[in-house]
Design a protein around this motif. Sequence first.
Motif, PDB file in Angstrom:
ATOM      1  N   LYS A  50      43.237  70.556  35.936  1.00 59.45           N
ATOM      2  CA  LYS A  50      42.379  71.499  35.197  1.00 59.45           C
ATOM      3  C   LYS A  50      41.764  70.814  33.980  1.00 59.45           C
ATOM      4  O   LYS A  50      40.552  70.907  33.745  1.00 59.45           O
ATOM      5  N   LEU A  51      42.583  70.117  33.208  1.00 60.20           N
ATOM      6  CA  LEU A  51      42.079  69.426  32.019  1.00 60.20           C
ATOM      7  C   LEU A  51      41.094  68.320  32.395  1.00 60.20           C
ATOM      8  O   LEU A  51      40.053  68.165  31.743  1.00 60.20           O
ATOM      9  N   THR A  52      41.414  67.549  33.430  1.00 59.24           N
ATOM     10  CA  THR A  52      40.519  66.479  33.873  1.00 59.24           C
ATOM     11  C   THR A  52      39.161  67.063  34.253  1.00 59.24           C
ATOM     12  O   THR A  52      38.108  66.535  33.861  1.00 59.24           O
ATOM     13  N   SER A  53      39.169  68.152  34.993  1.00 62.12           N
ATOM     14  CA  SER A  53      37.922  68.798  35.408  1.00 62.12           C
ATOM     15  C   SER A  53      37.127  69.294  34.206  1.00 62.12           C
ATOM     16  O   SER A  53      35.917  69.067  34.116  1.00 62.12           O
ATOM     17  N   GLU A  54      37.797  69.968  33.281  1.00 61.47           N
ATOM     18  CA  GLU A  54      37.111  70.493  32.098  1.00 61.47           C
ATOM     19  C   GLU A  54      36.471  69.382  31.283  1.00 61.47           C
ATOM     20  O   GLU A  54      35.321  69.500  30.852  1.00 61.47           O
ATOM     21  N   ILE A  55      37.209  68.307  31.077  1.00 61.41           N
ATOM     22  CA  ILE A  55      36.688  67.198  30.271  1.00 61.41           C
ATOM     23  C   ILE A  55      35.528  66.523  30.987  1.00 61.41           C
ATOM     24  O   ILE A  55      34.478  66.267  30.392  1.00 61.41           O
ATOM     25  N   ASN A  89      34.272  58.133  46.179  1.00 63.24           N
ATOM     26  CA  ASN A  89      34.406  57.419  44.899  1.00 63.24           C
ATOM     27  C   ASN A  89      33.507  56.192  44.823  1.00 63.24           C
ATOM     28  O   ASN A  89      33.071  55.799  43.741  1.00 63.24           O
ATOM     29  N   GLU A  90      33.227  55.575  45.958  1.00 67.42           N
ATOM     30  CA  GLU A  90      32.361  54.391  45.964  1.00 67.42           C
ATOM     31  C   GLU A  90      30.906  54.750  45.644  1.00 67.42           C
ATOM     32  O   GLU A  90      30.124  53.884  45.279  1.00 67.42           O
ATOM     33  N   ARG A  91      30.552  56.015  45.779  1.00 69.64           N
ATOM     34  CA  ARG A  91      29.185  56.457  45.505  1.00 69.64           C
ATOM     35  C   ARG A  91      28.982  56.842  44.046  1.00 69.64           C
ATOM     36  O   ARG A  91      27.858  57.101  43.622  1.00 69.64           O
ATOM     37  N   LEU A  92      30.073  56.912  43.290  1.00 70.45           N
ATOM     38  CA  LEU A  92      29.954  57.206  41.869  1.00 70.45           C
ATOM     39  C   LEU A  92      29.402  55.982  41.149  1.00 70.45           C
ATOM     40  O   LEU A  92      29.773  54.848  41.460  1.00 70.45           O
ATOM     41  N   SER A  93      28.541  56.217  40.177  1.00 71.55           N
ATOM     42  CA  SER A  93      28.009  55.102  39.394  1.00 71.55           C
ATOM     43  C   SER A  93      29.110  54.549  38.497  1.00 71.55           C
ATOM     44  O   SER A  93      30.161  55.180  38.308  1.00 71.55           O
ATOM     45  N   ALA A  94      28.860  53.382  37.915  1.00 72.52           N
ATOM     46  CA  ALA A  94      29.840  52.785  37.000  1.00 72.52           C
ATOM     47  C   ALA A  94      30.103  53.727  35.828  1.00 72.52           C
ATOM     48  O   ALA A  94      31.248  53.896  35.400  1.00 72.52           O
ATOM     49  N   GLY A  95      29.070  54.354  35.314  1.00 72.56           N
ATOM     50  CA  GLY A  95      29.234  55.301  34.215  1.00 72.56           C
ATOM     51  C   GLY A  95      30.046  56.519  34.618  1.00 72.56           C
ATOM     52  O   GLY A  95      30.889  56.990  33.866  1.00 72.56           O
ATOM     53  N   GLU A  96      29.796  57.034  35.824  1.00 77.81           N
ATOM     54  CA  GLU A  96      30.555  58.186  36.308  1.00 77.81           C
ATOM     55  C   GLU A  96      32.029  57.825  36.486  1.00 77.81           C
ATOM     56  O   GLU A  96      32.911  58.637  36.189  1.00 77.81           O
ATOM     57  N   LYS A  97      32.285  56.607  36.948  1.00 79.43           N
ATOM     58  CA  LYS A  97      33.676  56.163  37.085  1.00 79.43           C
ATOM     59  C   LYS A  97      34.351  56.073  35.716  1.00 79.43           C
ATOM     60  O   LYS A  97      35.527  56.425  35.570  1.00 79.43           O
ATOM     61  N   GLU A  98      33.616  55.606  34.706  1.00 79.45           N
ATOM     62  CA  GLU A  98      34.177  55.530  33.355  1.00 79.45           C
ATOM     63  C   GLU A  98      34.465  56.924  32.815  1.00 79.45           C
ATOM     64  O   GLU A  98      35.507  57.159  32.199  1.00 79.45           O
ATOM     65  N   VAL A  99      33.550  57.857  33.045  1.00 78.89           N
ATOM     66  CA  VAL A  99      33.752  59.234  32.599  1.00 78.89           C
ATOM     67  C   VAL A  99      34.958  59.843  33.307  1.00 78.89           C
ATOM     68  O   VAL A  99      35.776  60.521  32.691  1.00 78.89           O
ATOM     69  N   LEU A 100      35.091  59.585  34.593  1.00 78.85           N
ATOM     70  CA  LEU A 100      36.230  60.091  35.358  1.00 78.85           C
ATOM     71  C   LEU A 100      37.537  59.510  34.817  1.00 78.85           C
ATOM     72  O   LEU A 100      38.506  60.245  34.593  1.00 78.85           O
ATOM     73  N   ALA A 101      37.566  58.214  34.576  1.00 80.27           N
ATOM     74  CA  ALA A 101      38.769  57.572  34.035  1.00 80.27           C
ATOM     75  C   ALA A 101      39.106  58.121  32.647  1.00 80.27           C
ATOM     76  O   ALA A 101      40.266  58.458  32.361  1.00 80.27           O
ATOM     77  N   TYR A 102      38.101  58.234  31.800  1.00 80.39           N
ATOM     78  CA  TYR A 102      38.298  58.783  30.453  1.00 80.39           C
ATOM     79  C   TYR A 102      38.853  60.206  30.546  1.00 80.39           C
ATOM     80  O   TYR A 102      39.799  60.570  29.842  1.00 80.39           O
ATOM     81  N   SER A 103      38.277  61.013  31.422  1.00 81.87           N
ATOM     82  CA  SER A 103      38.706  62.403  31.581  1.00 81.87           C
ATOM     83  C   SER A 103      40.164  62.483  32.027  1.00 81.87           C
ATOM     84  O   SER A 103      40.939  63.293  31.503  1.00 81.87           O
ATOM     85  N   PHE A 104      40.531  61.643  32.976  1.00 85.78           N
ATOM     86  CA  PHE A 104      41.898  61.648  33.503  1.00 85.78           C
ATOM     87  C   PHE A 104      42.899  61.168  32.445  1.00 85.78           C
ATOM     88  O   PHE A 104      43.933  61.801  32.216  1.00 85.78           O
ATOM     89  N   ILE A 105      42.594  60.068  31.793  1.00 82.65           N
ATOM     90  CA  ILE A 105      43.507  59.527  30.777  1.00 82.65           C
ATOM     91  C   ILE A 105      43.659  60.527  29.633  1.00 82.65           C
ATOM     92  O   ILE A 105      44.763  60.759  29.133  1.00 82.65           O
TER      93      ILE A 105
END
Length: 175
Positions: A50-55, A89-105
Motif C-alpha cells: 500500500k505504501l509503495t503504491s501510494e508513494i 519490468n523490462e519496459r519501465l524506463s530507467a527513471g521509472e525503475k528509480e522511482v519504483l526502487a525509491y518508493s519500495f525502499i
Amino acid sequence: DIQKELDRITVSDAEGEGIMKTLVKARSMYNAVSQYVDELIKLKRQEIQKLTSEIMLAITNKPEEYAGVYVQEDYTLQVYRHDDSVVDNERLSAGEKEVLAYSFITALNLSSSNPAPFIMDTPFGHLDSGHRQGLLDSLPRLGVQVFLLATDRDLPSDERDRIQGSITQEFILDR
C-alpha cells in the motif's frame, strides 16, 4: 521412519504417554505460532504494498496509466495498470525503475517501527522533469530525516528552492 519409532517407544509406558502428550501439545503450539507469524508477514507485506503504491503514484509522471505496485510473496515488485494488467519490468524506463526502487525502499522504512534516516546519493540522475518534481515534492512528507547528496547540476537552485523550507542544515563542499 524415525517418527513412527519415536511414537512406538513413547506409548509403551506411562512416562512415554506423558512425553507423547507433551510432544502433541508442542506440535500444536508450533503450528499456531507458525500460522500467526505467517499472518503477520502477510499483513506487513500488504502494508508495504500500500505504501509503495501510494508513494509511486505520487511521484510517477504516468498516474493516468499506473494504478499501483504489487509486492509479491518473494518481494519482487510489479507495477500494474488501471485495467489490472501488469507492466513488464523490462519496459519501465530507467527513471521509472528509480522511482519504483525509491518508493519500495521508502515504504520499507516507513513501515518499520523505528524508521531510519534516509540517505540519497544523487537521486535525480535518470529522472525526467516530471519524476524529479514528484520526488522533490515527496521529500518533505517522508516524516524521517533525509540526507540528500547532490551536486548543483543534480539539484539546480530553482529545484533546491522548492525544498528550502524543509532544509534544517546544509553543507556545501567546494573543490
